[in-house]
Motif scaffolding. Structure first.
Motif, PDB file in Angstrom:
ATOM      1  N   ILE A  39      55.968  26.505  43.494  1.00  0.00           N
ATOM      2  CA  ILE A  39      54.995  26.017  42.496  1.00  0.00           C
ATOM      3  C   ILE A  39      55.725  25.702  41.183  1.00  0.00           C
ATOM      4  O   ILE A  39      55.499  24.664  40.561  1.00  0.00           O
ATOM      5  N   GLU A  75      36.194  32.762  37.295  1.00  0.00           N
ATOM      6  CA  GLU A  75      37.142  31.660  37.477  1.00  0.00           C
ATOM      7  C   GLU A  75      36.551  30.459  38.211  1.00  0.00           C
ATOM      8  O   GLU A  75      35.719  30.610  39.095  1.00  0.00           O
ATOM      9  N   SER A 134      43.401  27.664  46.947  1.00  0.00           N
ATOM     10  CA  SER A 134      44.562  28.440  46.515  1.00  0.00           C
ATOM     11  C   SER A 134      45.564  28.502  47.658  1.00  0.00           C
ATOM     12  O   SER A 134      45.185  28.327  48.820  1.00  0.00           O
ATOM     13  N   SER A 154      46.895  31.077  48.921  1.00  0.00           N
ATOM     14  CA  SER A 154      46.637  32.194  49.849  1.00  0.00           C
ATOM     15  C   SER A 154      45.385  31.987  50.681  1.00  0.00           C
ATOM     16  O   SER A 154      45.304  32.453  51.809  1.00  0.00           O
ATOM     17  N   LEU A 190      41.355  26.820  36.500  1.00  0.00           N
ATOM     18  CA  LEU A 190      42.627  26.393  37.080  1.00  0.00           C
ATOM     19  C   LEU A 190      42.840  24.923  36.753  1.00  0.00           C
ATOM     20  O   LEU A 190      41.934  24.113  36.978  1.00  0.00           O
ATOM     21  N   LYS A 211      44.187  28.393  33.159  1.00  0.00           N
ATOM     22  CA  LYS A 211      44.919  29.097  34.217  1.00  0.00           C
ATOM     23  C   LYS A 211      45.915  28.089  34.773  1.00  0.00           C
ATOM     24  O   LYS A 211      45.561  27.156  35.486  1.00  0.00           O
ATOM     25  N   PHE A 243      50.492  27.306  35.347  1.00  0.00           N
ATOM     26  CA  PHE A 243      51.857  27.843  35.432  1.00  0.00           C
ATOM     27  C   PHE A 243      52.618  27.254  34.252  1.00  0.00           C
ATOM     28  O   PHE A 243      53.219  26.178  34.347  1.00  0.00           O
ATOM     29  N   GLU A 290      50.779  38.001  32.213  1.00  0.00           N
ATOM     30  CA  GLU A 290      50.522  38.571  33.549  1.00  0.00           C
ATOM     31  C   GLU A 290      51.779  39.209  34.137  1.00  0.00           C
ATOM     32  O   GLU A 290      52.853  38.613  34.130  1.00  0.00           O
ATOM     33  N   ASN A 309      48.327  41.513  37.831  1.00  0.00           N
ATOM     34  CA  ASN A 309      47.856  40.779  39.003  1.00  0.00           C
ATOM     35  C   ASN A 309      47.980  41.670  40.235  1.00  0.00           C
ATOM     36  O   ASN A 309      49.073  42.117  40.579  1.00  0.00           O
ATOM     37  N   LEU A 346      52.370  37.412  44.089  1.00  0.00           N
ATOM     38  CA  LEU A 346      52.330  35.957  44.218  1.00  0.00           C
ATOM     39  C   LEU A 346      53.414  35.422  45.144  1.00  0.00           C
ATOM     40  O   LEU A 346      53.452  34.238  45.433  1.00  0.00           O
ATOM     41  N   PHE A 385      51.466  37.343  48.754  1.00  0.00           N
ATOM     42  CA  PHE A 385      49.991  37.284  48.777  1.00  0.00           C
ATOM     43  C   PHE A 385      49.325  38.620  49.118  1.00  0.00           C
ATOM     44  O   PHE A 385      48.103  38.689  49.276  1.00  0.00           O
ATOM     45  N   GLY A 415      41.599  39.814  43.710  1.00  0.00           N
ATOM     46  CA  GLY A 415      41.202  40.716  44.793  1.00  0.00           C
ATOM     47  C   GLY A 415      40.040  41.632  44.439  1.00  0.00           C
ATOM     48  O   GLY A 415      39.805  42.617  45.133  1.00  0.00           O
ATOM     49  N   LEU A 424      39.402  39.679  36.128  1.00  0.00           N
ATOM     50  CA  LEU A 424      39.432  38.256  36.478  1.00  0.00           C
ATOM     51  C   LEU A 424      39.031  38.089  37.943  1.00  0.00           C
ATOM     52  O   LEU A 424      39.699  38.612  38.842  1.00  0.00           O
ATOM     53  N   ILE A 425      37.924  37.368  38.144  1.00  0.00           N
ATOM     54  CA  ILE A 425      37.388  37.220  39.499  1.00  0.00           C
ATOM     55  C   ILE A 425      37.254  35.736  39.850  1.00  0.00           C
ATOM     56  O   ILE A 425      36.583  34.984  39.141  1.00  0.00           O
ATOM     57  N   GLY A 426      37.897  35.335  40.943  1.00  0.00           N
ATOM     58  CA  GLY A 426      37.807  33.948  41.378  1.00  0.00           C
ATOM     59  C   GLY A 426      37.077  33.800  42.689  1.00  0.00           C
ATOM     60  O   GLY A 426      35.882  33.482  42.739  1.00  0.00           O
ATOM     61  N   GLU A 427      37.794  34.071  43.767  1.00  0.00           N
ATOM     62  CA  GLU A 427      37.277  33.789  45.113  1.00  0.00           C
ATOM     63  C   GLU A 427      35.905  34.397  45.394  1.00  0.00           C
ATOM     64  O   GLU A 427      35.048  33.756  46.008  1.00  0.00           O
TER      65      GLU A 427
HETATM   66  O1  LIG Z   1      45.402  32.859  44.555  1.00  0.00           O
HETATM   67  C1  LIG Z   1      46.500  32.522  45.044  1.00  0.00           C
HETATM   68  O2  LIG Z   1      46.677  32.308  46.252  1.00  0.00           O
HETATM   69  C2  LIG Z   1      47.695  32.343  44.156  1.00  0.00           C
HETATM   70  C3  LIG Z   1      48.918  32.027  44.716  1.00  0.00           C
HETATM   71  C4  LIG Z   1      50.040  31.825  43.910  1.00  0.00           C
HETATM   72  C5  LIG Z   1      49.929  31.932  42.541  1.00  0.00           C
HETATM   73  C6  LIG Z   1      48.693  32.250  41.966  1.00  0.00           C
HETATM   74  C7  LIG Z   1      47.587  32.450  42.762  1.00  0.00           C
HETATM   75  N1  LIG Z   1      46.343  32.744  42.232  1.00  0.00           N
HETATM   76  C8  LIG Z   1      46.033  32.716  40.858  1.00  0.00           C
HETATM   77  C9  LIG Z   1      45.293  33.899  40.453  1.00  0.00           C
HETATM   78  O3  LIG Z   1      45.867  34.697  39.770  1.00  0.00           O
HETATM   79  C10 LIG Z   1      43.872  34.105  40.917  1.00  0.00           C
HETATM   80  O4  LIG Z   1      43.247  32.861  41.015  1.00  0.00           O
HETATM   81  C11 LIG Z   1      43.003  34.977  40.024  1.00  0.00           C
HETATM   82  O5  LIG Z   1      43.627  36.154  39.648  1.00  0.00           O
HETATM   83  C12 LIG Z   1      41.679  35.304  40.758  1.00  0.00           C
HETATM   84  O6  LIG Z   1      41.962  35.927  41.981  1.00  0.00           O
HETATM   85  P1  LIG Z   1      40.838  36.122  43.105  1.00  0.00           P
HETATM   86  O7  LIG Z   1      39.676  36.817  42.480  1.00  0.00           O
HETATM   87  O8  LIG Z   1      41.486  36.946  44.156  1.00  0.00           O
HETATM   88  O9  LIG Z   1      40.456  34.759  43.573  1.00  0.00           O
END
Ligand SMILES: O=C(O)c1ccccc1NCC(=O)[C@H](O)[C@H](O)COP(=O)(O)O
Length: 261
Positions: A7, A54, A59, A61, A89, A116, A118, A165, A186, A190, A193, A218, A237-240
């Motif tokens: 990345i 988020e 992603s 992963s 993102l 969000k 890099f 982070e 985190n 990364l 995963f 997570g 921080l909550i995404g998925e």
């Molecule tokens: O989420 C990934 O697969 C990932 C892979 C490589 C670099 C960053 C990645 N994610 C960024 C994040 O930090 C998450 O989107 C964020 O912390 C939310 O995580 P989640 O709640 O598990 O979606």
């Protein structure tokens, strides 16, 4: 090469190309450049949710998470839900995001917004400010202490907050400096995963009290937040967990309501 290195290698090429096409000085002309910013650190300390919700379409992963998003509606949904901030993102290749997503979120809500991304270059910090961000993310795993200092000081000079982070003790020890606002742990490695909330718990006592502690990745249930709060975390921080549903805003609202009970 692990995914994070890949990345970053791609990001270096992307930023070099952008710099050759569009000078950084153009971002300083943006109407958004001079605005007042919203403090995420303050919102996390004051709110009773602490949720940073988020926007993430896909992603590395998880692959595709949600392709049918309406960023503006989602931002309004997260605001209504009682989120303390929103993370957007902006990487296209690996996460399906864009700076337009950030602009749309900015135009829709007065919540603190995290870009969000890099970040490896000053250029991206000017770009973040010009597209409505209030906070930038710096990832200790991909930079030296000197780079963290230089980039975080630039962000602070533009009234942007900095979420740094880390994923292990070494990254944490090399990074602590006054130009950071929030320390994010985190839970996802990364490079592999692998996800474990234990990472946040183990590093918590090494984070000085001067920084707001944020646990990232997570997190999928209210019980996890209640446990992490015991370790001093004020941001989550909550995404998925939200993005995988048909209505992320509503899902955040249900989650936050449950948190209050
Ligand atoms: O989420 C990934 O697969 C990932 C892979 C490589 C670099 C960053 C990645 N994610 C960024 C994040 O930090 C998450 O989107 C964020 O912390 C939310 O995580 P989640 O709640 O598990 O979606």
């Amino acid at each position: 090469m692990n995914i994070l290195d890949k990345i970053i290698a791609d990001k270096r090429k992307e930023v070099a190309l952008k710099k050759s096409l569009l000078p950084a000085s153009q971002w300083e002309q943006s109407v958004l450049f001079e605005r007042e910013t919203y403090s995420l650190a303050k919102a996390l300390k004051q709110s009773d949710s602490g949720i940073i919700a988020e926007h993430k379409r896909r992603s590395p992963s998880k692959g595709t998470i949600n392709q049918h998003t309406n960023v503006a509606q989602m931002a309004q949904g997260y605001l209504k839900a009682g989120a303390s901030g929103m993370s957007v993102l902006t990487d296209l290749k690996y996460f399906g995001g864009s700076l337009e997503d950030l602009l749309l979120a900015r135009a829709s809500v007065e919540l603190p917004l995290l870009r969000k991304e890099f970040i490896i270059d000053e250029y991206q910090i000017l770009e973040a400010k010009a597209h409505g961000a209030d906070v930038i993310l710096l990832i200790a795993a991909v930079m030296t202490r000197e780079e963290i200092k230089m980039l975080s000081e630039l962000a602070k000079s533009l009234y942007l907050e900095v979420l740094l982070e880390v994923h292990n003790e070494e990254e944490l020890q090399k990074s602590i400096m006054p130009s950071l606002d929030m320390l994010g742990v985190n839970n996802r490695n990364l490079k592999t995963f692998e996800v474990s909330l234990q990472t946040s718990k183990s590093l918590s006592e090494m984070i000085p009290d001067a920084f707001v502690k944020v646990s990232e990745s997570g997190i999928s249930n209210v019980g996890a937040i209640k446990e992490l709060r015991e370790f001093g975390y004020q941001g989550f921080l909550i995404g998925e967990n939200f993005m995988k549903t048909d209505n992320p805003g509503k899902s955040a609202e249900e989650f936050i309501n449950k948190l209050k009970t």
